[in-house]
Every structure is written in C-alpha cells, then in structure tokens.
Design a protein around this motif. Structure first.
Motif, mmCIF file in Angstrom:
data_model
loop_
_atom_site.group_PDB
_atom_site.id
_atom_site.type_symbol
_atom_site.label_atom_id
_atom_site.label_comp_id
_atom_site.label_asym_id
_atom_site.label_seq_id
_atom_site.Cartn_x
_atom_site.Cartn_y
_atom_site.Cartn_z
ATOM 1 N N PHE A 148 0.977 -1.400 -0.033
ATOM 2 C CA PHE A 148 0.095 0.076 -0.035
ATOM 3 C C PHE A 148 0.937 1.237 0.004
ATOM 4 C CE2 PHE A 148 -2.103 3.408 2.235
ATOM 5 C CZ PHE A 148 -3.302 3.578 1.695
ATOM 6 N N SER A 149 2.016 1.141 0.958
ATOM 7 C CA SER A 149 2.900 2.284 0.590
ATOM 8 C C SER A 149 3.517 2.814 -0.191
ATOM 9 C CB SER A 149 3.648 2.233 2.064
ATOM 10 O OG SER A 149 3.072 2.090 3.182
ATOM 11 N N TYR A 150 3.837 1.664 -1.189
ATOM 12 C CA TYR A 150 4.637 2.128 -2.234
ATOM 13 C C TYR A 150 4.029 2.381 -3.259
ATOM 14 C CZ TYR A 150 5.005 -2.497 -4.727
ATOM 15 O OH TYR A 150 4.445 -3.928 -5.259
ATOM 16 N N VAL A 151 2.740 1.573 -3.461
ATOM 17 C CA VAL A 151 1.798 2.058 -4.539
ATOM 18 C C VAL A 151 1.241 3.331 -4.255
ATOM 19 C CG1 VAL A 151 -0.543 1.232 -5.528
ATOM 20 C CG2 VAL A 151 1.025 -0.553 -4.878
ATOM 21 N N ALA A 152 0.954 3.894 -3.281
ATOM 22 C CA ALA A 152 0.251 5.201 -2.817
ATOM 23 C C ALA A 152 1.277 6.006 -3.286
ATOM 24 C CB ALA A 152 -0.153 5.316 -1.372
ATOM 25 N N GLY A 153 2.665 5.823 -2.973
ATOM 26 C CA GLY A 153 3.760 6.650 -3.321
ATOM 27 C C GLY A 153 4.168 6.956 -4.816
ATOM 28 N N GLU A 154 3.649 5.873 -5.544
ATOM 29 C CA GLU A 154 3.948 5.682 -7.034
ATOM 30 C C GLU A 154 2.682 6.762 -8.012
ATOM 31 O OE1 GLU A 154 6.488 1.780 -7.970
ATOM 32 O OE2 GLU A 154 4.333 1.797 -7.907
ATOM 33 N N GLN A 155 1.544 6.486 -6.897
ATOM 34 C CA GLN A 155 0.400 7.021 -7.710
ATOM 35 C C GLN A 155 -0.071 8.340 -7.202
ATOM 36 O OE1 GLN A 155 -1.331 5.438 -10.171
ATOM 37 N NE2 GLN A 155 0.311 3.729 -10.205
ATOM 38 N N GLY A 156 0.791 8.978 -6.499
ATOM 39 C CA GLY A 156 0.565 10.400 -6.085
ATOM 40 C C GLY A 156 0.111 10.967 -4.826
ATOM 41 N N GLY A 157 -0.081 9.828 -3.913
ATOM 42 C CA GLY A 157 -0.516 10.057 -2.508
ATOM 43 C C GLY A 157 -2.057 10.112 -2.413
ATOM 44 N N ALA A 158 -2.493 11.121 -1.901
ATOM 45 C CA ALA A 158 -3.715 11.478 -1.296
ATOM 46 C C ALA A 158 -4.831 11.303 -2.413
ATOM 47 C CB ALA A 158 -3.851 13.105 -0.693
ATOM 48 N N ALA A 159 -4.681 11.485 -3.511
ATOM 49 C CA ALA A 159 -5.693 11.104 -4.648
ATOM 50 C C ALA A 159 -5.994 9.632 -4.783
ATOM 51 C CB ALA A 159 -5.339 11.998 -6.084
ATOM 52 N N PHE A 160 -4.720 8.967 -4.774
ATOM 53 C CA PHE A 160 -4.951 7.445 -4.948
ATOM 54 C C PHE A 160 -5.649 6.956 -3.679
ATOM 55 C CE2 PHE A 160 -3.197 3.637 -3.420
ATOM 56 C CZ PHE A 160 -3.622 2.636 -4.389
ATOM 57 N N ALA A 209 10.581 13.638 5.999
ATOM 58 C CA ALA A 209 11.554 14.306 7.068
ATOM 59 C C ALA A 209 12.736 14.211 6.832
ATOM 60 C CB ALA A 209 10.947 13.819 8.474
ATOM 61 N N ILE A 210 13.230 12.975 6.360
ATOM 62 C CA ILE A 210 14.739 12.627 6.067
ATOM 63 C C ILE A 210 15.087 12.943 4.603
ATOM 64 C CG2 ILE A 210 16.484 10.833 6.242
ATOM 65 C CD1 ILE A 210 15.144 11.574 8.910
ATOM 66 N N GLY A 211 14.177 13.303 3.889
ATOM 67 C CA GLY A 211 14.411 13.760 2.151
ATOM 68 C C GLY A 211 14.433 12.773 1.388
ATOM 69 N N PHE A 212 13.863 11.703 1.415
ATOM 70 C CA PHE A 212 13.686 10.365 0.619
ATOM 71 C C PHE A 212 12.499 10.493 -0.234
ATOM 72 C CE2 PHE A 212 16.891 8.779 3.600
ATOM 73 C CZ PHE A 212 17.865 8.326 2.741
ATOM 74 N N ASP A 213 12.521 9.811 -1.324
ATOM 75 C CA ASP A 213 11.621 9.754 -2.427
ATOM 76 C C ASP A 213 10.382 8.793 -1.927
ATOM 77 O OD1 ASP A 213 9.917 9.396 -4.722
ATOM 78 O OD2 ASP A 213 11.440 8.537 -5.972
ATOM 79 N N PRO A 214 9.062 9.248 -1.647
ATOM 80 C CA PRO A 214 8.139 8.404 -1.514
ATOM 81 C C PRO A 214 7.656 7.546 -2.394
ATOM 82 C CG PRO A 214 7.209 10.560 -2.195
ATOM 83 C CD PRO A 214 8.773 10.562 -2.233
ATOM 84 N N ALA A 215 8.064 7.594 -3.763
ATOM 85 C CA ALA A 215 7.770 6.480 -4.751
ATOM 86 C C ALA A 215 9.048 5.559 -4.936
ATOM 87 C CB ALA A 215 7.594 7.276 -5.904
ATOM 88 N N GLY A 216 9.284 4.856 -3.807
ATOM 89 C CA GLY A 216 10.556 4.077 -3.493
ATOM 90 C C GLY A 216 10.478 2.918 -4.268
ATOM 91 N N GLY A 217 8.901 2.442 -4.649
ATOM 92 C CA GLY A 217 8.811 1.121 -5.423
ATOM 93 C C GLY A 217 8.894 -0.051 -4.626
ATOM 94 N N VAL A 218 8.955 -1.147 -4.753
ATOM 95 C CA VAL A 218 9.222 -2.154 -3.986
ATOM 96 C C VAL A 218 10.125 -2.248 -2.952
ATOM 97 C CG1 VAL A 218 8.186 -3.825 -5.623
ATOM 98 C CG2 VAL A 218 10.575 -3.620 -5.707
ATOM 99 N N GLY A 219 11.281 -1.443 -3.187
ATOM 100 C CA GLY A 219 12.367 -1.289 -2.155
ATOM 101 C C GLY A 219 12.040 -0.207 -1.276
ATOM 102 N N LEU A 220 10.905 0.065 -1.099
ATOM 103 C CA LEU A 220 10.436 1.153 0.022
ATOM 104 C C LEU A 220 11.001 0.469 1.267
ATOM 105 C CD1 LEU A 220 9.533 4.014 0.809
ATOM 106 C CD2 LEU A 220 7.256 2.941 0.687
ATOM 107 N N ALA A 221 10.403 -0.661 1.658
ATOM 108 C CA ALA A 221 10.419 -1.232 2.932
ATOM 109 C C ALA A 221 12.113 -1.357 3.098
ATOM 110 C CB ALA A 221 9.439 -2.358 2.961
#
Length: 448
Positions: free
Chosen positions: A32-44, A273-285
């Motif tokens: 859920f986290s990486y898909v939401a990141g890739e799809q733009g967050g709140a709208a998704f 907060a740390i400055g990383f990309d929210p659309a980190g894909g499957v590697g987010l975790a």
C-alpha cells in the motif's frame, strides 16, 4: 469426506481478529505504501477508500456468507450450493491461488523476518542499503533459511487448530500489530519536517488521476482484503449461525483499512522528514526505510519495530492462506489436521524454492520477461485473484442468487442491513470492476 466435529470460532471477536489478520498483511503496509507513493499519494488513497466501500466490502460479505451457509471449505462450499455442476472449480481456483500466493509470500515474509533480526544491530547512516538488500536476496542459503523459518511459524499455528491455533494467536498478534503501528505513527509524525509527508498523504491532487490510478486502487483494494483466494470462505465456514455476517465483515474491512491508512502515517512523514523519495517502489520497505531509520533518533528501535510489524502482518495472512489448503484436505479427504498441515507446508515450501533462488542460482531464468518471484506474483495477483473474485461474484449474483446472499447476510439481522441494492452491486458493478482489473493487469504486463 470428514464427518467429524467441525471447529467453530469460540467468539465473534475471535473471528473478527482472525479475518482481519487474514486481510491485514504485506499488502497493507509494504505494498500500500509504495503504490500510494507511486500513484501520487492522497488522490490514490481517496479512490482506494471508495473501492473498498463499493467493491471490497460487498464481495467480502459474499465470500463469508458462502462459507457460513455451507460450513465447508471453498471446493465443498461450491459443491454444496451448486451440486452436480462445474462450479466447484471456482473453489478449486481459490485453493490453488492460496497455495501459489503462500509459496512466494513466505519468501518476502522471510526477508522481513531477516530484517527484524538485522535491526538488532541498528541502522548506520551512510551505508549502502540497496547493496545490503541485494546481497541478502542474491545469497543462496540465507533466503532459504528465512523462508523455512517463516513457514515453520505458520505451520505451528495452523497445526494447533482453529481455536487453539488461529484464534489464540490472532488475539495476541493483532493487538500487538496495532500497538507497534501506533508507536511508529507517533514517531513519524513527531519528526522535524514530517508535515510535508502528511500533506503529500492528505492533500489530493486530482489532476494526477488517470485510468491507471483507478484500476490500481481497485486492484489494491481487492488484494489487501484477501478476496478471491478462498480464505474468507474458509474462515466464514467456522462462523456460528448466531453471528451476523454483514456487521462482522464491516469490522474486518474497517480494521484492514485502518492499518493501511496508519501505515501511510507511519511511513510518509518519516520519508519526507529525512528527504527520501516516497515513490520508492518495492524497495521502499527494504532499501529506503532502513536508510530513513539510520537518520532517525532511536532509529534502531523503530526499525526493529517496523520489521516486526511487517512480519506479524505477513504471519496473520499466511495463516489464512495455509488454512485454505489444509481445510480442503480435512473436509474433502478426511485427513487429520497435523498430517494435512505438515504435508502441505512442506510442499508449499518446496514450491517456494524457485522464487527464493530467483536472484541467485536461478537469476538467469525469466518467464514472460519477469524473474521467478515476479512471475508467481503476476499469476496470482493479476490472473488468479481477480478471476476467482469475478467468478465468485457471477456465481453469487446469478447461480446462488443475490436474494440468497442477502438472506444469509441478514441472518441474524445486524446493524448493517443488506437490501435490494446489493443485487445491482453483485450482478453488475462487481463483475465489471473486477473484470476491468483482470484485463488491465494482463495488458499492463504484456503490452505497455
């Protein structure tokens, strides 16, 4: 056929926690986290919530009602409701889907279990976390060890039975999961600069919405609720006739959705907060978040809690997946629980070895242009799951009939009452929506 005493959940809360545990898994937190990141967050997230309400909840009630009505595993349930017809194949599809999913799900869960122990040593700023993750999955023996360790944990619980195993551990694991998740949310929200992550998560930009956003949200809602894999039919078969289906399903959907939403509050504020990309894909975790924890005060502790959370979520889902296959052997073949659990656990472990080795000795093997684990994921998530859900909705709407589902859902009457509107949902909306997800999953893989 097993004619012995069939176990039932000892209480309504036992069923709700177990079914919520089935629904809550890697899909809620990791996917859920990486898909939401890739799809733009709140709208998704907004579209996802609508999909949960209009598609996920009615289909969940349908599956639980089928199980509760028949008191049988998926194959036996369809045989009971449509005797002397081929509709039992839909139940068999659910059993097969659960089997395939668990075989590779255990591999990814094994990564999470391994990282839970890695977190004991803390996360150090500046390390190459991408290299560490690649080193882990390309090793020959360690992924096998963690795959086996996770399967053993699952086996021990399933072999203990419905009440003494699944229900007892669900009552421990689900509250623990929520406690850890809330701690991570508090930590994420109190980091300096977390506001940007909250804004990304809560402020929808509807100009970013596309057809893909809708279909991805539908697919995520379907995946995260454990629909189409026989798990909810199986769990519903242990539900007493005294318990209301629609209300119980409402609690399950609510808890599952709450975990997904809270996971976003735990992850996005920390990532921003740390400055990383929210659309980190499957590697987010496994890549981005360890780097985030390394920069965070008490990051080692919160890193450990996060991967423990991920492992617990995976375990509660894995329990339901194995129970689908085990229940079939107990009901249809007359096997005892221990024999069925051990044999199927071993077979699933062996079937999971190719994706375990897919990044090491089998790294050169590709199917449809995908590595082995992605192939397993594609077949189950893009083909078997939506196909099972599509056929189940057609069966409920046209073969068992919508009125029968309504009667079962409302018996005994609960606070959520199913009316004639359900017939339109199950006969028209669900087949169209799930069919679109099925077609899009195939097109997006082979054509785009």
């Amino acid at each position: 056929m097993n004619n012995g005493h069939r176990e039932q959940w000892a209480s309504r809360i036992g069923f709700i926690l177990a079914a919520a545990g089935s629904a809550v898994g890697l899909g809620n937190i990791w996917r859920f986290s990486y898909v939401a990141g890739e799809q733009g967050g709140a709208a998704f997230v907004f579209i996802y919530l609508i999909a949960i309400l209009l598609i996920g909840y009615p289909l969940m009630v349908t599956e639980i009602a089928i199980g509760r009505k028949t008191q049988k595993n998926p194959i036996g349930a369809f045989k009971s409701l449509a005797p002397d017809t081929p509709w039992w194949i839909v139940g068999a599809l659910g059993v097969l889907t659960a089997f395939v999913i668990l075989s590779f799900y255990s591999v990814v869960a094994g990564w999470s279990l391994a990282y839970t122990f890695k977190a004991f040593g803390g996360f150090v700023p500046g390390l190459d976390y991408e290299g560490i993750f690649i080193s882990h999955i390309t090793d020959v023996y360690m992924p096998i060890f963690w795959h086996a360790a996770f399967m053993i944990l699952t086996l021990v619980i399933i072999a203990s039975g419905v009440v003494k195993g699944i229900q007892r551990w669900s009552k421990v694991l689900m509250p623990l999961l929520f406690a850890i998740l809330l701690a991570l949310v508090v930590r994420g929200l109190t980091l300096e600069g977390a506001g940007a992550g909250v804004a990304f998560y809560l402020t929808p930009d509807f100009t970013e919405i596309s057809g893909e956003t809708f279909l991805t949200a539908l697919g995520q809602a379907f995946f995260t609720l454990s629909l189409g894999m026989g798990a909810l039919i199986t769990y519903g078969s242990y539900l007493s006739q005294k318990e209301n289906v629609s209300d119980s399903a409402g609690w399950v959907v609510g808890m599952d959705t709450l975990v997904a939403l809270l996971a976003g509050f735990a992850i996005f504020p920390a990532v921003f907060a740390i400055g990383f990309d929210p659309a980190g894909g499957v590697g987010l975790a496994f890549i981005t978040l360890p780097a985030v924890f390394a920069e965070m005060p008490l990051g080692g502790l919160f890193g450990f809690l996060f991967f423990l959370l991920l492992t617990i979520a995976a375990l509660t889902s894995a329990i339901s997946l194995l129970e689908v296959v085990v229940a079939w052997l107990i009901d249809e073949k007359g096997w005892d629980r221990l024999k069925a659990s051990m044999l199927m656990g071993l077979i699933i472990f062996v079937v999971g070895l190719p994706p375990t080795l897919g990044y090491s000795v089998l790294s050169g093997v590709t199917i449809f242009g995908m590595d082995i684990l992605d192939t397993y994921d594609f077949l189950s998530g893009n083909i078997l799951l939506p196909l099972g859900g599509l056929l189940t909705s057609i069966f409920a709407g046209y073969i068992w009939r919508a009125k029968s589902v309504i009667d079962e859902a409302n018996n005994p009457k609960g606070k959520i009452v199913f009316g004639q509107w359900y017939g339109y949902v199950i006969q028209y909306l669900l087949p169209l929506a799930i069919g679109a997800v099925l077609i899009w999953g195939i097109i997006s893989t082979f054509i785009e």
